[in-house]
Design a protein around this motif. Structure first.
Motif, PDB file in Angstrom:
ATOM      1  N   VAL A   5     -16.700  -2.353   9.645  1.00  0.00           N
ATOM      2  CA  VAL A   5     -16.249  -2.905  10.932  1.00  0.00           C
ATOM      3  C   VAL A   5     -14.693  -2.736  11.102  1.00  0.00           C
ATOM      4  O   VAL A   5     -14.483  -2.541  12.205  1.00  0.00           O
ATOM      5  N   ASN A   6     -13.961  -2.775   9.818  1.00  0.00           N
ATOM      6  CA  ASN A   6     -12.478  -2.634  10.075  1.00  0.00           C
ATOM      7  C   ASN A   6     -12.279  -1.368  10.803  1.00  0.00           C
ATOM      8  O   ASN A   6     -11.428  -1.214  11.499  1.00  0.00           O
ATOM      9  N   ALA A   7     -12.897  -0.362  10.497  1.00  0.00           N
ATOM     10  CA  ALA A   7     -12.708   1.130  10.855  1.00  0.00           C
ATOM     11  C   ALA A   7     -13.146   1.137  12.276  1.00  0.00           C
ATOM     12  O   ALA A   7     -12.357   1.811  12.937  1.00  0.00           O
ATOM     13  N   ILE A   8     -14.197   0.543  12.834  1.00  0.00           N
ATOM     14  CA  ILE A   8     -14.502   0.752  13.904  1.00  0.00           C
ATOM     15  C   ILE A   8     -13.497  -0.222  15.094  1.00  0.00           C
ATOM     16  O   ILE A   8     -13.148   0.573  16.095  1.00  0.00           O
ATOM     17  N   ARG A  30     -19.262   7.826  11.518  1.00  0.00           N
ATOM     18  CA  ARG A  30     -20.163   6.893  12.410  1.00  0.00           C
ATOM     19  C   ARG A  30     -19.433   5.773  12.945  1.00  0.00           C
ATOM     20  O   ARG A  30     -19.858   5.305  14.056  1.00  0.00           O
ATOM     21  N   GLU A  31     -18.346   5.163  12.252  1.00  0.00           N
ATOM     22  CA  GLU A  31     -17.634   4.280  12.640  1.00  0.00           C
ATOM     23  C   GLU A  31     -16.874   4.847  14.244  1.00  0.00           C
ATOM     24  O   GLU A  31     -16.676   3.934  15.241  1.00  0.00           O
ATOM     25  N   ASP A  32     -16.350   6.032  14.022  1.00  0.00           N
ATOM     26  CA  ASP A  32     -15.621   6.619  15.375  1.00  0.00           C
ATOM     27  C   ASP A  32     -16.595   6.523  16.205  1.00  0.00           C
ATOM     28  O   ASP A  32     -16.268   6.313  17.462  1.00  0.00           O
ATOM     29  N   ILE A  33     -17.942   6.740  16.188  1.00  0.00           N
ATOM     30  CA  ILE A  33     -18.928   7.018  17.315  1.00  0.00           C
ATOM     31  C   ILE A  33     -19.154   5.562  17.632  1.00  0.00           C
ATOM     32  O   ILE A  33     -19.154   5.518  18.717  1.00  0.00           O
ATOM     33  N   TYR A  34     -19.344   4.834  16.923  1.00  0.00           N
ATOM     34  CA  TYR A  34     -19.461   3.329  17.553  1.00  0.00           C
ATOM     35  C   TYR A  34     -18.246   2.795  18.174  1.00  0.00           C
ATOM     36  O   TYR A  34     -18.544   2.248  19.209  1.00  0.00           O
ATOM     37  N   ALA A  35     -17.286   3.160  17.783  1.00  0.00           N
ATOM     38  CA  ALA A  35     -16.022   2.667  18.528  1.00  0.00           C
ATOM     39  C   ALA A  35     -16.086   3.303  20.058  1.00  0.00           C
ATOM     40  O   ALA A  35     -15.840   2.804  21.083  1.00  0.00           O
ATOM     41  N   ARG A  36     -16.341   4.655  19.755  1.00  0.00           N
ATOM     42  CA  ARG A  36     -16.424   5.586  21.309  1.00  0.00           C
ATOM     43  C   ARG A  36     -17.367   4.721  22.262  1.00  0.00           C
ATOM     44  O   ARG A  36     -17.214   4.853  23.100  1.00  0.00           O
ATOM     45  N   TRP A  37     -18.330   4.557  21.609  1.00  0.00           N
ATOM     46  CA  TRP A  37     -19.718   3.793  22.445  1.00  0.00           C
ATOM     47  C   TRP A  37     -19.179   2.869  23.111  1.00  0.00           C
ATOM     48  O   TRP A  37     -19.252   2.662  24.109  1.00  0.00           O
TER      49      TRP A  37
END
Length: 204
Positions: A5-8, A30-37
């Motif tokens: 979660v911290n990476a997101i 995966r975290e980058d992709i969730y943040a971008r979404w």
């Protein structure tokens, strides 16, 4: 697989600071992709006058903004397969592993013919397997090639991706080039291609 979660949140903050600048220093996690979404969804809501707070997206979400309590479940299929994003630039596939051709050329291009017949069934002047092989190996020649390749890559099943290079004389580099040149944006394909991406060495 658990999400960091911290990476997101760190990546979401970077997106806000850079107005969504695509980072090319690494293959997206995966975290980058969730943040971008979340960043995209917040912008989408703001542009349409919708309430991102009500939809719990972006800085108003638990994952990206730390707001409220965790109320998410990791979806099946996961977001990195469902969210559309581009594969890495072609230079990331210009290395021996991605350039390797492990199968002899099938003179009849049976598998490619099967894919064309299944996924381009309604097309006038549907390409043969040899036409698809030419598109992969020599590049897309015109708008018709581009549209057909986009349709093909957007619709083939993920389990068929490895068969593209196991059943005919194609490489990961050929597939990545076709995806980039046809501008197909399918998360599952980009995620699979990016498994083979290697950051290019900096030239002196």
């Amino acid at each position: 697989m658990a999400l960091d979660v911290n990476a997101i949140r760190s990546e979401f903050a970077r997106l806000e600071q850079t107005n969504g600048c695509v980072r090319l220093d690494r293959v997206p996690t995966r975290e980058d992709i969730y943040a971008r979404w979340h960043w995209n969804r917040q912008k989408f809501c703001e542009e349409r006058g919708w309430d991102p707070v009500k939809r719990k997206v972006g800085r108003y979400s638990f994952l990206a903004g730390g707001v409220g309590q965790p109320d998410i479940k990791l979806d099946e299929p996961p977001l990195e397969w469902r969210f559309n994003f581009d594969p890495m630039p072609l230079g990331w596939f210009d290395h021996p592993g991605a350039r390797a051709i492990i199968a002899q050329e099938d003179q009849d291009h049976v598998f490619l013919h099967h894919l064309a017949a299944k996924n381009l069934a309604g097309w006038v002047d549907r390409p043969e397997g040899s036409d698809i092989f030419r598109m992969f190996t020599t590049g897309l020649c015109d708008d018709d090639d581009t549209v057909m390749m986009r349709e093909l890559l957007a619709n083939i099943h993920p389990e068929e991706y490895p068969q593209l290079y196991r059943r005919d004389a194609l490489s990961i580099w050929h597939i990545a080039r076709a995806a980039l040149d046809s501008q197909v944006r399918r998360g599952r394909l980009s995620w699979w291609l990016n498994l083979h991406a290697v950051k290019p060495q900096q030239e002196n």
